[in-house]
Design a protein around this motif. Sequence first.
Motif, PDB file in Angstrom:
ATOM      1  N   ASP A 185     -40.162 -11.151  -2.019  1.00  0.00           N
ATOM      2  CA  ASP A 185     -39.167  -9.866  -2.478  1.00  0.00           C
ATOM      3  C   ASP A 185     -39.412  -8.927  -1.598  1.00  0.00           C
ATOM      4  O   ASP A 185     -41.328  -8.669  -1.309  1.00  0.00           O
ATOM      5  N   VAL A 201     -39.921 -17.510  -2.115  1.00  0.00           N
ATOM      6  CA  VAL A 201     -38.803 -16.301  -2.381  1.00  0.00           C
ATOM      7  C   VAL A 201     -40.400 -15.167  -1.673  1.00  0.00           C
ATOM      8  O   VAL A 201     -41.010 -14.880  -2.506  1.00  0.00           O
ATOM      9  N   SER A 203     -34.272  -9.926  -0.993  1.00  0.00           N
ATOM     10  CA  SER A 203     -35.190 -11.066  -1.374  1.00  0.00           C
ATOM     11  C   SER A 203     -35.256 -12.266   0.022  1.00  0.00           C
ATOM     12  O   SER A 203     -34.125 -12.442   0.374  1.00  0.00           O
ATOM     13  N   VAL A 225     -35.470 -15.929   0.876  1.00  0.00           N
ATOM     14  CA  VAL A 225     -35.318 -17.171   0.706  1.00  0.00           C
ATOM     15  C   VAL A 225     -35.201 -18.132   1.905  1.00  0.00           C
ATOM     16  O   VAL A 225     -34.420 -18.474   3.129  1.00  0.00           O
ATOM     17  N   THR A 267     -29.793 -11.441  -1.038  1.00  0.00           N
ATOM     18  CA  THR A 267     -30.989 -12.215  -0.629  1.00  0.00           C
ATOM     19  C   THR A 267     -30.494 -12.715   1.227  1.00  0.00           C
ATOM     20  O   THR A 267     -29.514 -13.085   1.327  1.00  0.00           O
ATOM     21  N   PHE A 326     -31.989 -16.951  -9.140  1.00  0.00           N
ATOM     22  CA  PHE A 326     -30.884 -16.460  -8.604  1.00  0.00           C
ATOM     23  C   PHE A 326     -30.208 -16.288  -9.514  1.00  0.00           C
ATOM     24  O   PHE A 326     -28.367 -15.508  -9.071  1.00  0.00           O
TER      25      PHE A 326
END
Length: 188
Positions: free
Chosen positions: A131, A129, A136, A138, A7, A172
């Motif tokens: 993707d 979020v 990803s 955030v 992330t 997560f």
Amino acid sequence: MFQLGKTIVSEDIIEKDFMCNLSACKGACCIDGDAGAPLEPEEAKILEAIYPKVKPFLRKEGIAAIEAQGVYITSEEGELETPLINGADCAYVIFDKKKVALCAIEEAYNQGEVTWKKPVSCHLYPVRVQDYSEFSAVNYHKWEICDDACTLGKELQIPVYKFVKEALIRKFGEDWYNELEKIANKLQ
């Protein structure tokens, strides 16, 4: 921005404060905007499975929208999301006696009718979020309808990531969240 596993995380979720203030906003995030709540593919399957148990909690307008459009829709961009009532309210919105928007899915969950709380995108809000193939993103989503939530969060000194702790863990995992807390402690 910093990387945490797969992330890329905005520092805003650590630096900004937030605490939903439903008495002030009346759940406007569920009835304002121009799209339904984003859904993950497995969530669309869950909605199909639990709809019969959620249906008794819905308003007649929500039932009509869902029965006309489906328990979820695919947007023009190919994204899955909850259907809307006349392009406004999420079809799963219900109202309490004080006219505060609530989620019928969450109400069914609270009553023990289903074991799924609500779409993770709703649970995560104000975190969004996105993707991508390799990671990803955030991010904190700033929306003026949540100004009272920002004010209350600042008063109570609750950073965004703590407000959505349960949802971040759901999305997560606990290890990811524990690492996020370590990073937050270093940054503060």
